[in-house]
Scaffold this active site. Structure first.
Site, mmCIF file in Angstrom:
data_model
loop_
_atom_site.group_PDB
_atom_site.id
_atom_site.type_symbol
_atom_site.label_atom_id
_atom_site.label_comp_id
_atom_site.label_asym_id
_atom_site.label_seq_id
_atom_site.Cartn_x
_atom_site.Cartn_y
_atom_site.Cartn_z
ATOM 1 N N ARG A 1 0.817 -1.214 0.000
ATOM 2 C CA ARG A 1 0.000 0.000 0.000
ATOM 3 C C ARG A 1 0.856 1.271 0.000
ATOM 4 O O ARG A 1 0.355 2.361 -0.256
ATOM 5 C CB ARG A 1 -0.931 -0.008 1.217
ATOM 6 C CG ARG A 1 -1.966 -1.128 1.128
ATOM 7 C CD ARG A 1 -2.612 -1.424 2.466
ATOM 8 N NE ARG A 1 -3.553 -0.396 2.873
ATOM 9 C CZ ARG A 1 -4.317 -0.481 3.963
ATOM 10 N NH1 ARG A 1 -4.222 -1.557 4.742
ATOM 11 N NH2 ARG A 1 -5.145 0.480 4.259
ATOM 12 N N LYS B 1 -15.226 7.867 -2.077
ATOM 13 C CA LYS B 1 -14.674 7.890 -0.728
ATOM 14 C C LYS B 1 -13.394 8.723 -0.709
ATOM 15 O O LYS B 1 -12.618 8.691 -1.658
ATOM 16 C CB LYS B 1 -14.345 6.461 -0.271
ATOM 17 C CG LYS B 1 -13.798 6.359 1.146
ATOM 18 C CD LYS B 1 -13.255 4.958 1.420
ATOM 19 C CE LYS B 1 -11.960 4.718 0.699
ATOM 20 N NZ LYS B 1 -11.330 3.429 1.049
#
Length: 367
Positions: A145, A243
């Site tokens: 990530r 989001k």
């Protein structure tokens, strides 16, 4: 004295066929030079450029490694892997791997740093024992990530880990569903990223839960491609949740649903369930938007605290994951019957066999 004649050595054909055209022929210059006809190669030709197949496992997910070895019909290689009192990791092989085609299965799931360091030391051990080729099978890529510099003065750790794996001595890298596809470009060695969407497609097709009133939902913009691919395979429409995440990554805010989900059943698709905060927030948001049944599908069930508790208290009726990372008995019991685990062992086994035989991996996915 009688002089013994030496017969020409026969070439060993990789596909097991014999040259029936004769060992000698007349060359273009009229001499009796030896000629060898090369048989046409089919897509199933096995090249086997390296030695015998060998499967080894670190301590991160030995159960998965054993399943892969059983699927391939080979014994799991023996090794002692432990930590000294000073927390230094040590690896000792039970057998020589000289010249062998070695596949080391070791996801870098939590505890990420320990498993990563063990992976590097294990690779170095295999290299120093003169393995013919070393393929790091990292079913879950830790630090994936951190794949870009999205704010000032931060690292790109996904690139650093790729450099470490190559420097340790890995010749190939094999993984399942990277957080971002561009991570493949961080590696200087051949890399295969296996998509788990085929496993989910088979699962949902068998469950017959994908009727016309079902919609595949991406919980954020970043996961659109993954969700779109599954929706396309299932023949279902796609919706996207808008989001936005805070800079520290601790808080997210959902603003809107792009697509029609009112009165529908939905499958929320993601690559990883970490703390399950995004997933459970998405479920509540979709419920307010009028969604009926909620199903979650994610490749990597990291399930950091308090993921198991959040999922058990959520409105999600089914959580479908794979076994790329180990899931403890405690977490399984906490989530209950709604947790469904699909094994990636057959997928990894098929790909490992193709790599070992020198055959195309893309053909397995009709690519």
């Amino acid at each position: 004295m009688t002089k013994k004649s030496t017969a020409p050595l026969a070439l060993s054909l990789t596909n097991g066929e014999q040259d029936t055209s004769g060992s000698m022929g007349v060359g273009e210059n009229g001499s009796g030079a030896a000629q060898t006809r090369i048989a046409p190669q089919s897509s199933d030709t096995a090249y086997k450029l390296y030695g015998d197949l060998a499967i080894f496992s670190g301590t991160a997910h030995r159960d998965l490694a054993q399943k892969v070895a059983d699927y391939l019909g080979v014994s799991l290689g023996g090794a002692d892997v432990f930590q000294f009192a000073n927390s230094n990791t040590f690896v000792r092989l039970h057998e020589s791997v000289r010249g062998k085609d070695v596949f080391l299965i070791q996801p870098t799931s939590p505890p990420t740093n320990d498993n990563l360091m063990e992976l590097l030391i294990f690779i170095d051990t295999l290299r120093r024992d003169s393995a013919g080729r070393i393929t790091a099978v990292v079913s879950f890529y830790g630090y994936g990530r951190t794949d870009k510099k999205d704010q000032p003065r931060v690292p790109i750790t996904a690139r650093l880990v790729a450099d470490l794996i190559a420097t340790a001595g890995a010749d190939r890298f094999l993984t399942v569903d990277l957080h971002a596809g561009q991570i493949q470009g961080f590696f200087s060695i051949p890399t295969d990223e296996l998509p788990a969407r085929h496993l989910f497609f088979d699962y949902f097709s068998q469950q017959q839960c994908c009727a016309e009133d079902t919609v595949v939902v991406s919980p954020d913009i970043g996961g659109v491609r993954r969700s779109r691919d599954l929706a396309e395979r299932l023949g279902l429409p796609l919706a996207i949740i808008e989001k936005r995440r805070s800079k520290d990554g601790d808080e997210t805010t959902m603003y809107n649903v792009i697509g029609n989900v009112a009165g529908k059943n939905v499958i929320i698709v993601d690559d990883e369930i970490d703390t399950a905060g995004t997933l459970t927030d998405a479920a509540r948001f979709l419920r307010k938007a009028g969604v009926q049944q909620l199903i979650a599908a994610a490749t990597h069930a990291v399930l950091s605290e308090p993921a198991a508790e959040r999922l058990s208290n959520s409105e999600i009726g089914q959580v479908v994951v794979t076994d790329t990372v180990p899931i403890s008995t405690k977490k399984r019991e906490r989530i209950g019957d709604r947790l469904q685990v699909i094994s990636v062992a057959p997928l990894l086994g098929d790909v490992i066999r193709r790599i070992h035989d020198g055959r195309s991996v893309g053909e397995l996915f009709n690519e």
